[in-house]
Design a protein around this motif. Structure first.
Motif, short mmCIF file in Angstrom:
data_model
loop_
_atom_site.label_atom_id
_atom_site.label_comp_id
_atom_site.label_asym_id
_atom_site.label_seq_id
_atom_site.Cartn_x
_atom_site.Cartn_y
_atom_site.Cartn_z
N THR A 1 21.01 -8.28 -9.86
CA THR A 1 21.46 -9.67 -9.90
C THR A 1 22.84 -9.83 -9.29
OG1 THR A 1 20.24 -9.92 -11.99
CG2 THR A 1 21.80 -11.67 -11.40
N VAL A 2 22.99 -10.87 -8.49
CA VAL A 2 24.29 -11.21 -7.89
C VAL A 2 24.81 -12.49 -8.54
CG1 VAL A 2 25.44 -12.00 -5.78
CG2 VAL A 2 23.82 -10.09 -5.68
N ILE A 3 26.08 -12.47 -8.91
CA ILE A 3 26.77 -13.65 -9.44
C ILE A 3 27.67 -14.21 -8.34
CG2 ILE A 3 28.40 -14.50 -11.18
CD1 ILE A 3 27.67 -11.93 -12.82
N LEU A 4 27.61 -15.53 -8.14
CA LEU A 4 28.54 -16.20 -7.25
C LEU A 4 29.27 -17.28 -8.05
CD1 LEU A 4 26.52 -16.69 -3.92
CD2 LEU A 4 28.35 -15.04 -4.36
N LEU A 5 30.58 -17.13 -8.17
CA LEU A 5 31.42 -18.09 -8.88
C LEU A 5 32.42 -18.69 -7.92
CD1 LEU A 5 32.27 -16.08 -12.13
CD2 LEU A 5 30.47 -17.79 -11.83
N SER A 6 32.44 -20.01 -7.83
CA SER A 6 33.44 -20.68 -7.00
C SER A 6 34.42 -21.40 -7.90
CB SER A 6 32.79 -21.66 -6.02
OG SER A 6 32.11 -22.69 -6.72
N CYS A 7 35.69 -21.32 -7.58
CA CYS A 7 36.69 -21.96 -8.43
C CYS A 7 38.01 -22.14 -7.69
CB CYS A 7 36.93 -21.14 -9.70
SG CYS A 7 37.49 -19.45 -9.42
N ARG A 8 38.78 -23.07 -8.18
CA ARG A 8 40.18 -23.20 -7.80
C ARG A 8 41.00 -22.57 -8.92
NH1 ARG A 8 41.26 -28.91 -6.95
NH2 ARG A 8 40.66 -28.57 -4.77
N ILE A 9 41.87 -21.65 -8.58
CA ILE A 9 42.70 -20.98 -9.58
C ILE A 9 43.84 -21.93 -9.96
CG2 ILE A 9 44.13 -18.98 -10.12
CD1 ILE A 9 41.16 -18.34 -9.78
N ARG A 10 43.75 -22.46 -11.19
CA ARG A 10 44.72 -23.46 -11.63
C ARG A 10 45.75 -22.89 -12.59
NH1 ARG A 10 39.61 -25.96 -11.34
NH2 ARG A 10 39.58 -27.85 -10.07
N TYR A 11 45.32 -21.92 -13.41
CA TYR A 11 46.17 -21.41 -14.46
C TYR A 11 46.09 -19.89 -14.51
CZ TYR A 11 45.82 -26.24 -16.17
OH TYR A 11 45.83 -27.61 -16.28
N GLU A 12 47.08 -19.29 -15.12
CA GLU A 12 47.07 -17.84 -15.30
C GLU A 12 45.84 -17.39 -16.08
OE1 GLU A 12 48.15 -13.97 -14.85
OE2 GLU A 12 49.13 -15.71 -13.92
N ARG A 13 45.36 -18.20 -17.00
CA ARG A 13 44.19 -17.80 -17.79
C ARG A 13 42.94 -17.66 -16.94
NH1 ARG A 13 45.05 -23.26 -19.90
NH2 ARG A 13 43.42 -24.68 -19.13
N ASP A 14 42.87 -18.41 -15.81
CA ASP A 14 41.74 -18.24 -14.91
C ASP A 14 41.70 -16.82 -14.35
OD1 ASP A 14 41.50 -20.93 -15.41
OD2 ASP A 14 42.25 -21.56 -13.46
N LEU A 15 42.89 -16.30 -14.04
CA LEU A 15 42.97 -14.91 -13.58
C LEU A 15 42.60 -13.95 -14.70
CD1 LEU A 15 46.28 -15.15 -11.51
CD2 LEU A 15 43.92 -15.29 -10.67
N ASP A 16 42.92 -14.33 -15.94
CA ASP A 16 42.54 -13.50 -17.08
C ASP A 16 41.02 -13.32 -17.14
OD1 ASP A 16 45.18 -13.23 -17.86
OD2 ASP A 16 45.08 -14.83 -19.35
N PHE A 17 40.28 -14.42 -16.87
CA PHE A 17 38.82 -14.29 -16.89
C PHE A 17 38.35 -13.35 -15.79
CE2 PHE A 17 34.55 -15.29 -15.46
CZ PHE A 17 33.86 -15.09 -16.65
N LEU A 18 38.94 -13.44 -14.61
CA LEU A 18 38.54 -12.54 -13.54
C LEU A 18 38.79 -11.09 -13.93
CD1 LEU A 18 39.77 -14.51 -10.41
CD2 LEU A 18 37.41 -14.21 -11.19
N ARG A 19 39.88 -10.84 -14.65
CA ARG A 19 40.13 -9.48 -15.13
C ARG A 19 39.08 -9.05 -16.15
NH1 ARG A 19 45.70 -10.93 -13.96
NH2 ARG A 19 45.90 -12.17 -15.87
N MET A 20 38.68 -9.98 -17.02
CA MET A 20 37.61 -9.68 -17.97
C MET A 20 36.31 -9.36 -17.22
SD MET A 20 38.26 -12.71 -20.76
CE MET A 20 36.73 -12.37 -21.67
N LEU A 21 36.01 -10.15 -16.21
CA LEU A 21 34.78 -9.96 -15.44
C LEU A 21 34.79 -8.61 -14.75
CD1 LEU A 21 32.19 -11.55 -14.61
CD2 LEU A 21 33.44 -12.29 -12.56
N ARG A 22 35.95 -8.22 -14.23
CA ARG A 22 36.05 -6.92 -13.54
C ARG A 22 35.89 -5.75 -14.51
NH1 ARG A 22 40.07 -9.86 -10.16
NH2 ARG A 22 39.15 -9.95 -8.06
N GLY A 23 36.05 -6.00 -15.80
CA GLY A 23 35.81 -4.94 -16.77
C GLY A 23 34.34 -4.62 -16.95
N ARG A 24 33.46 -5.53 -16.53
CA ARG A 24 32.01 -5.35 -16.72
C ARG A 24 31.23 -5.35 -15.41
NH1 ARG A 24 31.03 -6.73 -22.15
NH2 ARG A 24 33.00 -6.41 -23.26
N PHE A 25 31.80 -5.90 -14.35
CA PHE A 25 31.11 -6.05 -13.08
C PHE A 25 32.05 -5.63 -11.94
CE2 PHE A 25 29.21 -9.15 -15.91
CZ PHE A 25 27.85 -9.08 -15.63
#
Length: 216
Positions: free
Chosen positions: A165-189
């Motif tokens: 499975t491929v995930i495609l997420l599009s977003c505008r990075i607005r807040y530091e917490r958005d980057l926090d989610f990307l770090r969480m995602l990189r912990g699993r994918f």
């Protein structure tokens, strides 16, 4: 990456319009909006337009692929995926389903109607209604902005995704917490930025389990 307030950019004047029309897959797509009733969930944001254009450009093979859209809102992204040949499950919370269903049915010709299903999905809660690992592609546009949803969103992605499975997420990075989610995602994918639209300051990230490089 620019960190700008939520709603930044040139999209605000169109948020309160009752409808907006776009052209994808060679046909007009008219989307009803309802800011007054549903707020941010019921309007078209730039991230959806950028990901629609990315799909339309042929960056992903959608022909007869099983696709699920998370936090679909108005349904534009799922509608475009269906028009481009995918079998799409378009999801959101219960409050958004009436508008979502209306837009999906209004914009798909009769022969494509069976290829699109609208279903309720509250992240982290309704997962038993979705077969684990049954999708080729998971789509999400501007769904990373509420920190309290991050753990449930990640749990949902883990449930929906098999190795292929491929995930495609599009977003505008607005807040530091958005980057926090990307770090969480990189912990699993395995996560890579695959596209950046400088005119809208929107990025598309591709994620997949186990660092595999499969293309779809």
């Amino acid at each position: 990456m620019a960190l700008v307030p939520y709603g930044g950019g040139g999209v605000l004047p169109g948020l309160h319009s009752p409808a907006a029309t776009y052209r994808f897959a060679g046909r007009p797509v008219r989307i009803e909006q309802s800011w007054a009733q549903l707020g941010v969930a019921a309007v078209v944001w730039d991230a959806a337009l950028v990901l629609c254009a990315y799909l339309e450009a042929g960056n992903v093979d959608l022909c007869d692929r099983a696709v699920i859209e998370l936090g679909a809102g108005t349904g534009l992204l799922g509608i475009v995926a269906a028009l481009l040949g995918a079998r799409v499950t378009v999801t959101d919370r219960a409050a958004a389903l009436a508008l979502l269903e209306s837009n999906v049915r209004a914009n798909l010709p009769p022969e494509l109607q069976p290829r699109a299903a609208v279903k309720e999905l509250t992240w982290g809660r309704d997962l038993g209604s979705f077969p684990p690992g049954a999708f080729d592609l998971v789509l999400g546009s501007d769904i990373v902005y509420l920190e309290e949803t991050f753990a449930d969103l990640l749990r949902t992605l883990e449930h929906l995704c098999a190795e292929h499975t491929v995930i495609l997420l599009s977003c505008r990075i607005r807040y530091e917490r958005d980057l926090d989610f990307l770090r969480m995602l990189r912990g699993r994918f395995s996560v890579h930025e695959v596209h950046y639209d400088p005119t809208k300051d929107v990025r598309i990230y591709k994620a997949q389990r186990g660092g595999r490089k499969d293309e779809i």
